[in-house]
Write a protein that holds these residues in place. Structure first.
Motif, PDB file in Angstrom:
ATOM      1  N   ARG A 320      35.437  26.165  42.388  1.00 19.94           N
ATOM      2  CA  ARG A 320      35.547  24.871  43.058  1.00 19.94           C
ATOM      3  C   ARG A 320      36.578  24.000  42.329  1.00 19.94           C
ATOM      4  N   ASP A 321      36.782  22.781  42.811  1.00 20.53           N
ATOM      5  CA  ASP A 321      37.739  21.911  42.146  1.00 20.53           C
ATOM      6  C   ASP A 321      37.065  21.155  41.005  1.00 20.53           C
ATOM      7  N   GLN A 322      37.873  20.395  40.256  1.00 21.95           N
ATOM      8  CA  GLN A 322      37.352  19.726  39.066  1.00 21.95           C
ATOM      9  C   GLN A 322      36.285  18.701  39.412  1.00 21.95           C
ATOM     10  N   GLY A 367      48.742  50.341  24.401  1.00 26.97           N
ATOM     11  CA  GLY A 367      47.309  50.145  24.533  1.00 26.97           C
ATOM     12  C   GLY A 367      46.939  49.624  25.904  1.00 26.97           C
ATOM     13  N   MET A 368      45.658  49.251  26.044  1.00 30.62           N
ATOM     14  CA  MET A 368      45.140  48.744  27.316  1.00 30.62           C
ATOM     15  C   MET A 368      44.827  47.259  27.170  1.00 30.62           C
ATOM     16  N   ARG A 369      44.907  46.570  28.252  1.00 28.93           N
ATOM     17  CA  ARG A 369      44.643  45.136  28.249  1.00 28.93           C
ATOM     18  C   ARG A 369      43.765  44.787  29.448  1.00 28.93           C
ATOM     19  N   GLY A 370      42.809  43.886  29.219  1.00 33.92           N
ATOM     20  CA  GLY A 370      41.978  43.420  30.306  1.00 33.92           C
ATOM     21  C   GLY A 370      42.756  42.510  31.238  1.00 33.92           C
ATOM     22  N   VAL A 371      42.500  42.662  32.533  1.00 36.13           N
ATOM     23  CA  VAL A 371      43.146  41.825  33.550  1.00 36.13           C
ATOM     24  C   VAL A 371      42.084  41.357  34.534  1.00 36.13           C
ATOM     25  N   VAL A 372      42.139  40.077  34.873  1.00 38.29           N
ATOM     26  CA  VAL A 372      41.263  39.529  35.902  1.00 38.29           C
ATOM     27  C   VAL A 372      42.081  39.377  37.176  1.00 38.29           C
ATOM     28  N   ARG A 373      41.637  40.048  38.231  1.00 35.50           N
ATOM     29  CA  ARG A 373      42.263  39.855  39.543  1.00 35.50           C
ATOM     30  C   ARG A 373      41.463  38.790  40.273  1.00 35.50           C
ATOM     31  N   ALA A 374      42.124  37.748  40.738  1.00 37.14           N
ATOM     32  CA  ALA A 374      41.434  36.614  41.351  1.00 37.14           C
ATOM     33  C   ALA A 374      42.163  36.171  42.614  1.00 37.14           C
ATOM     34  N   PHE A 375      41.563  35.219  43.305  1.00 40.04           N
ATOM     35  CA  PHE A 375      42.203  34.627  44.482  1.00 40.04           C
ATOM     36  C   PHE A 375      41.918  33.133  44.517  1.00 40.04           C
ATOM     37  N   ARG A 376      42.759  32.409  45.220  1.00 40.32           N
ATOM     38  CA  ARG A 376      42.586  30.976  45.365  1.00 40.32           C
ATOM     39  C   ARG A 376      41.525  30.676  46.425  1.00 40.32           C
ATOM     40  N   THR A 377      40.858  29.531  46.264  1.00 40.85           N
ATOM     41  CA  THR A 377      39.834  29.134  47.232  1.00 40.85           C
ATOM     42  C   THR A 377      40.144  27.747  47.792  1.00 40.85           C
ATOM     43  N   ARG A 378      39.524  27.452  48.914  1.00 42.57           N
ATOM     44  CA  ARG A 378      39.528  26.091  49.447  1.00 42.57           C
ATOM     45  C   ARG A 378      38.084  25.740  49.786  1.00 42.57           C
ATOM     46  N   LEU A 379      37.759  24.481  49.663  1.00 46.98           N
ATOM     47  CA  LEU A 379      36.382  24.041  49.893  1.00 46.98           C
ATOM     48  C   LEU A 379      36.188  23.763  51.372  1.00 46.98           C
ATOM     49  N   ALA A 380      35.203  24.449  51.942  1.00 45.22           N
ATOM     50  CA  ALA A 380      34.984  24.381  53.386  1.00 45.22           C
ATOM     51  C   ALA A 380      33.668  23.665  53.691  1.00 45.22           C
ATOM     52  N   ALA A 381      32.948  24.190  54.671  1.00 45.30           N
ATOM     53  CA  ALA A 381      31.720  23.548  55.141  1.00 45.30           C
ATOM     54  C   ALA A 381      30.678  23.465  54.033  1.00 45.30           C
ATOM     55  N   SER A 382      29.808  22.465  54.155  1.00 42.01           N
ATOM     56  CA  SER A 382      28.749  22.278  53.181  1.00 42.01           C
ATOM     57  C   SER A 382      27.723  23.388  53.273  1.00 42.01           C
ATOM     58  N   GLY A 383      27.195  23.773  52.122  1.00 45.62           N
ATOM     59  CA  GLY A 383      26.141  24.773  52.078  1.00 45.62           C
ATOM     60  C   GLY A 383      24.806  24.124  51.789  1.00 45.62           C
ATOM     61  N   ALA A 384      23.938  24.869  51.122  1.00 40.52           N
ATOM     62  CA  ALA A 384      22.609  24.355  50.788  1.00 40.52           C
ATOM     63  C   ALA A 384      22.746  23.126  49.898  1.00 40.52           C
ATOM     64  N   LEU A 388      29.873  21.645  48.925  1.00 41.03           N
ATOM     65  CA  LEU A 388      30.961  22.353  49.590  1.00 41.03           C
ATOM     66  C   LEU A 388      31.025  23.807  49.132  1.00 41.03           C
ATOM     67  N   VAL A 389      31.299  24.686  50.079  1.00 38.09           N
ATOM     68  CA  VAL A 389      31.320  26.120  49.814  1.00 38.09           C
ATOM     69  C   VAL A 389      32.773  26.595  49.702  1.00 38.09           C
ATOM     70  N   PRO A 390      33.125  27.302  48.602  1.00 40.56           N
ATOM     71  CA  PRO A 390      34.493  27.808  48.490  1.00 40.56           C
ATOM     72  C   PRO A 390      34.712  29.036  49.369  1.00 40.56           C
ATOM     73  N   GLU A 391      35.863  29.088  50.019  1.00 37.25           N
ATOM     74  CA  GLU A 391      36.229  30.264  50.807  1.00 37.25           C
ATOM     75  C   GLU A 391      37.627  30.716  50.408  1.00 37.25           C
ATOM     76  N   ARG A 392      37.905  31.982  50.651  1.00 27.98           N
ATOM     77  CA  ARG A 392      39.160  32.575  50.202  1.00 27.98           C
ATOM     78  C   ARG A 392      40.351  32.038  50.999  1.00 27.98           C
ATOM     79  N   VAL A 393      41.443  31.760  50.276  1.00 28.88           N
ATOM     80  CA  VAL A 393      42.708  31.429  50.911  1.00 28.88           C
ATOM     81  C   VAL A 393      43.465  32.740  51.133  1.00 28.88           C
ATOM     82  N   PRO A 394      43.739  33.122  52.379  1.00 28.58           N
ATOM     83  CA  PRO A 394      44.408  34.405  52.639  1.00 28.58           C
ATOM     84  C   PRO A 394      45.743  34.514  51.902  1.00 28.58           C
ATOM     85  N   GLY A 395      45.999  35.707  51.353  1.00 29.07           N
ATOM     86  CA  GLY A 395      47.264  35.975  50.689  1.00 29.07           C
ATOM     87  C   GLY A 395      47.465  35.257  49.375  1.00 29.07           C
TER      88      GLY A 395
END
Length: 478
Positions: A320-322, A367-384, A388-395
């Motif tokens: 989520r955002d700050q 050697g090997m290195r750890g990598v985190v694969r992530a995606f950006r989100t946008r805050l959409a409709a309210s949940g419980a 606000l519930v984060p959803e994936r930003v395509p691409g």
């Protein structure tokens, strides 16, 4: 000294001065100093003395905040301490650890904050009151006036267990406190970094309990060195206050990789090294690229600890955002000052080990290195609860180099001990539950409240055992 209250119109909010970031990350010392006698009285005198004190309502312990602010403003410090101690076993600890901006100093709790004048500096004054009491010798062990002949065993030496032990010992019972580590304090000793609270603050409370006659048994884990059956044979009542034992799992492919470490394991490792239980941290972020996943207070502790250990770089990913973090905004500010990076609205989807030479941004040899694969989100409709519930930003996928991330009693579906809400007793007669073991992970102030309430419940039960009262309880529920 202040001569009367309601000074908010002519007096601005002040907090204790922060030490410079370069100094803080060099020694792990506490970030702020004490307010001092004059400034504590001046800040306390800003209180409006509201007819309905919402600061007290929103405090989990329902501390008599307006009253001890008034007394502090008048310079009656010993009276202020005893009033604070009447509802809170560890006021100087809560003054340091409580997220006051979400509790007593929030805009819904402090009239001045709501009106835009800046909340009363409740946390800073509370810490000052406690520190003054220790310096002046007003803090004394609560030695019982008479002994009951009853014995209570408490499993868990954190804030809930310590608060329960103090209350039950003061009531005259023999109290034995069993902790998983060598020292009292639980995660206050092993999970709270020293930049938030130095260990001597907990250590002196531990000495106070011992001086009152509480017997501490260190390095005793339930199911290993001690058993519930054995405790029930030895004691008239047993309290399970051992905290939330299971770390929240990371539901992400690659979570089982060796470079993925739970927050509590990391913080305990750092604390044990700082207090010289180990020569060096068993988990050391020095010279590593660190990624911390999450936006709560524990995540902030990991971020700032990694910076203090000399990490090559620290990035915190939160979905989520700050404005919507569950943790303290103040801790984010401190971490940014100290050099940490925050990648808001970013959610991990996989953790991987890849050859170092394919990570163009961080080439560091074979050697090997750890990598985190992530995606950006946008805050959409309210949940419980309207959040606000984060959803994936395509691409929006991206990668970041990393080395680190985040039977006898009934148990609920959440892994907590099931106990009656009023009596705090489990399905086993004479066995009670308190703190994170009953509620799940929460704040130290809630654990203190749990410890005080379970102590009262145990005392009622022991009176019944002795034939002095009657108890009516429902079946154990969560």
């Amino acid at each position: 000294m202040a001569d009367r209250m309601q000074k908010c119109v002519t007096r601005a909010r002040r907090v204790a001065t922060k030490r410079p970031p370069a100094q803080r990350i060099a020694d792990f010392g506490e970030i702020r100093s004490d307010l001092g006698v004059e400034e504590a009285a001046r800040q306390a005198a800003r209180c409006e003395q509201c007819g309905t004190p919402y600061c007290q309502v929103y405090c989990p312990l329902h501390n008599n905040i307006p009253d001890w602010l008034k007394i502090t403003g008048e310079g009656r410090m010993e009276d202020a301490y005893h009033l604070a101690q009447a509802t809170n076993n560890f006021p100087e600890i809560c003054g340091r650890l409580c997220p006051q901006e979400r509790l007593c100093e929030a805009k819904w709790a402090c009239t001045l904050e709501h009106a835009g004048h800046g909340a009363v500096t409740i946390g800073g004054v509370e810490r000052h009151v406690g520190e003054t009491a220790w310096a002046e010798g007003w803090v004394r062990p609560r030695v019982p006036q008479r002994l009951s002949g009853r014995s209570v065993g408490i499993v868990g030496a954190g804030p809930a267990g310590m608060a329960a032990a103090e209350e039950l010992r003061a009531a005259g019972h023999e109290v034995h406190l069993y902790g998983a580590h060598a020292r009292l304090g639980g995660l206050m000793s092993y999970g709270i970094p020293e930049f938030k609270m130095e260990q001597q603050v907990v250590a002196r409370r531990a000495r106070l309990l011992r001086d009152a006659g509480v017997v501490f048994h260190g390095n005793r884990r339930l199911g290993r060195e001690i058993t519930l059956e054995g405790l029930r044979l030895r004691h008239d009542a047993v309290v399970l206050a051992y905290g939330a034992q299971l770390a929240r799992g990371l539901d992400t492919p690659g979570a089982e990789l060796p470079g993925v470490i739970s927050a509590m394991d990391y913080l305990v490792s750092s604390s044990r090294a700082l207090i010289r239980e180990t020569e060096t941290p068993e988990i050391d972020a020095a010279d590593k690229w660190v990624v911390v996943i999450g936006g709560g207070d524990t995540a902030m502790d990991c971020v700032r600890t990694a910076v203090g250990q000399g990490a090559a770089g620290v990035t915190c990913l939160y979905r989520r955002d700050q404005a919507n973090i569950p943790g303290s905004a103040r801790e984010v500010e401190h971490a940014e000052e100290e050099g940490a990076n925050f990648d808001w609205q970013s959610q991990p989807e996989a953790l991987m080990d890849v050859p170092v030479d394919v990570i163009a941004s961080r080439p560091e040899g074979p050697g090997m290195r750890g990598v985190v694969r992530a995606f950006r989100t946008r805050l959409a409709a309210s949940g419980a609860g309207g959040r606000l519930v984060p959803e994936r930003v395509p691409g929006s996928g991206f990668e970041i180099a990393a080395m680190l991330t985040d039977g006898a009693v009934a148990v609920t579906a959440q892994g907590r001990i099931a106990a009656d809400r009023d009596s705090r007793m489990t399905a086993s007669d004479g066995v009670f539950a308190a703190g994170d073991a009953r509620l799940g992970p929460s704040l130290a102030v809630w654990a203190i409240r749990e410890g005080r309430e379970v102590a009262a419940a145990v005392a009622r039960y022991l009176d019944i055992v002795a034939g002095h009262a009657e108890l009516v309880t429902d079946d154990a529920t969560s």
